[in-house]
Design a protein around this motif. Structure first.
Motif, PDB file in Angstrom:
ATOM      1  N   GLN A  84       0.855  -1.182   0.000  1.00 55.81           N
ATOM      2  CA  GLN A  84       0.000   0.000   0.000  1.00 55.81           C
ATOM      3  C   GLN A  84       0.894   1.235   0.000  1.00 55.81           C
ATOM      4  OE1 GLN A  84      -3.394  -0.602   0.007  1.00 55.81           O
ATOM      5  NE2 GLN A  84      -2.776  -2.737  -0.014  1.00 55.81           N
ATOM      6  N   MET A  85       0.618   2.161  -0.922  1.00 58.32           N
ATOM      7  CA  MET A  85       1.420   3.376  -0.973  1.00 58.32           C
ATOM      8  C   MET A  85       0.573   4.559  -1.410  1.00 58.32           C
ATOM      9  SD  MET A  85       3.739   1.934  -4.083  1.00 58.32           S
ATOM     10  CE  MET A  85       3.928   0.458  -3.143  1.00 58.32           C
ATOM     11  N   THR A  86       1.156   5.743  -1.322  1.00 62.87           N
ATOM     12  CA  THR A  86       0.427   6.958  -1.682  1.00 62.87           C
ATOM     13  C   THR A  86       1.073   7.709  -2.842  1.00 62.87           C
ATOM     14  OG1 THR A  86       1.634   8.206  -0.002  1.00 62.87           O
ATOM     15  CG2 THR A  86      -0.505   7.278   0.644  1.00 62.87           C
ATOM     16  N   ASP A  87       2.257   7.292  -3.276  1.00 61.17           N
ATOM     17  CA  ASP A  87       2.988   7.978  -4.337  1.00 61.17           C
ATOM     18  C   ASP A  87       2.883   7.183  -5.637  1.00 61.17           C
ATOM     19  OD1 ASP A  87       4.807   9.186  -6.043  1.00 61.17           O
ATOM     20  OD2 ASP A  87       6.522   8.992  -4.699  1.00 61.17           O
ATOM     21  N   PRO A  88       2.163   7.729  -6.650  1.00 60.04           N
ATOM     22  CA  PRO A  88       2.002   7.009  -7.918  1.00 60.04           C
ATOM     23  C   PRO A  88       3.335   6.671  -8.609  1.00 60.04           C
ATOM     24  CG  PRO A  88       0.440   8.816  -7.796  1.00 60.04           C
ATOM     25  CD  PRO A  88       1.381   8.977  -6.633  1.00 60.04           C
ATOM     26  N   ALA A 114      -8.561   3.108  -6.568  1.00 59.16           N
ATOM     27  CA  ALA A 114      -7.155   3.479  -6.401  1.00 59.16           C
ATOM     28  C   ALA A 114      -6.656   4.311  -7.571  1.00 59.16           C
ATOM     29  CB  ALA A 114      -6.304   2.221  -6.280  1.00 59.16           C
ATOM     30  N   GLU A 115      -5.698   5.149  -7.273  1.00 57.42           N
ATOM     31  CA  GLU A 115      -5.010   5.901  -8.322  1.00 57.42           C
ATOM     32  C   GLU A 115      -4.247   4.932  -9.229  1.00 57.42           C
ATOM     33  OE1 GLU A 115      -3.988   9.060 -10.579  1.00 57.42           O
ATOM     34  OE2 GLU A 115      -5.383   9.105  -8.909  1.00 57.42           O
ATOM     35  N   LYS A 116      -3.643   3.919  -8.614  1.00 53.33           N
ATOM     36  CA  LYS A 116      -2.918   2.882  -9.351  1.00 53.33           C
ATOM     37  C   LYS A 116      -3.121   1.560  -8.626  1.00 53.33           C
ATOM     38  CE  LYS A 116      -0.156   5.572 -12.051  1.00 53.33           C
ATOM     39  NZ  LYS A 116       0.028   5.470 -13.468  1.00 53.33           N
ATOM     40  N   PHE A 117      -3.403   0.517  -9.395  1.00 51.49           N
ATOM     41  CA  PHE A 117      -3.484  -0.842  -8.837  1.00 51.49           C
ATOM     42  C   PHE A 117      -3.020  -1.811  -9.910  1.00 51.49           C
ATOM     43  CE2 PHE A 117      -5.516  -4.943  -8.292  1.00 51.49           C
ATOM     44  CZ  PHE A 117      -5.171  -5.234  -6.982  1.00 51.49           C
ATOM     45  N   GLY A 118      -2.220  -2.791  -9.485  1.00 51.29           N
ATOM     46  CA  GLY A 118      -1.781  -3.817 -10.418  1.00 51.29           C
ATOM     47  C   GLY A 118      -1.367  -5.069  -9.673  1.00 51.29           C
ATOM     48  N   CYS A 132      -2.004   1.977  -4.893  1.00 50.21           N
ATOM     49  CA  CYS A 132      -1.682   3.363  -4.586  1.00 50.21           C
ATOM     50  C   CYS A 132      -2.994   4.094  -4.388  1.00 50.21           C
ATOM     51  CB  CYS A 132      -0.885   3.976  -5.736  1.00 50.21           C
ATOM     52  SG  CYS A 132      -0.395   5.683  -5.444  1.00 50.21           S
ATOM     53  N   ASP A 133      -3.212   4.584  -3.182  1.00 54.59           N
ATOM     54  CA  ASP A 133      -4.480   5.223  -2.834  1.00 54.59           C
ATOM     55  C   ASP A 133      -4.820   6.379  -3.759  1.00 54.59           C
ATOM     56  OD1 ASP A 133      -4.840   3.523  -0.668  1.00 54.59           O
ATOM     57  OD2 ASP A 133      -3.802   4.873   0.719  1.00 54.59           O
TER      58      ASP A 133
END
Length: 136
Positions: A84-88, A114-118, A132-133
């Motif tokens: 889990q992170m906050t920086d794309p 999410a802004e980004k998920f993979g 990425c939240d």
């Protein structure tokens, strides 16, 4: 209480943890081979340099692992290590690094949550989810 994934490898734990330390950062706290330990006599002589226990700390959580004794390895299934992170940009970097010589199961992209998920299985056979939240 802490929850820390413990991963099992088919003889490539040392390479995996060196790679994870490089990609994820953190501190490689332990890389203990069988050789020189009380467990040395429990494995074949050519297995002495294989890893009995590895520990990588990443902030306030850890990733641990070891090489399975010969003939006991089973392909990982039924779980993913979820980051889990906050920086794309960090999400992109980590996802792309884990995907090198691995298998992308779901490309890193924007989702409704999410802004980004993979999802990716790395070159060592370990499944990962990168999340990425979404920005507030």
């Amino acid at each position: 209480m802490e929850v820390n994934p413990y991963l099992f490898f088919n003889g490539d734990c040392e390479a995996a943890f060196q790679f994870y330390a490089q990609v994820l950062g953190g501190n490689l706290e332990a890389m203990m081979p069988h050789r020189g330990s009380p467990m040395e006599q429990e494995v074949p002589a050519d297995w002495g340099d294989k890893i009995m226990h590895a520990h990588l700390t990443l902030g306030n959580w850890g990733l641990m692992g070891s090489d399975c004794p010969p003939g006991t390895y089973e392909k990982p299934q039924g779980f993913s290590v979820s980051l889990q992170m906050t920086d794309p940009a960090q999400a992109e970097h980590i996802f792309n690094a884990l995907a090198q010589n691995g298998t992308i199961q779901m490309p890193l992209a924007k989702t409704f949550w999410a802004e980004k998920f993979g999802m990716v299985v790395d070159q060592f056979g370990i499944p990962w989810m990168i999340n990425c939240d979404a920005a507030d």
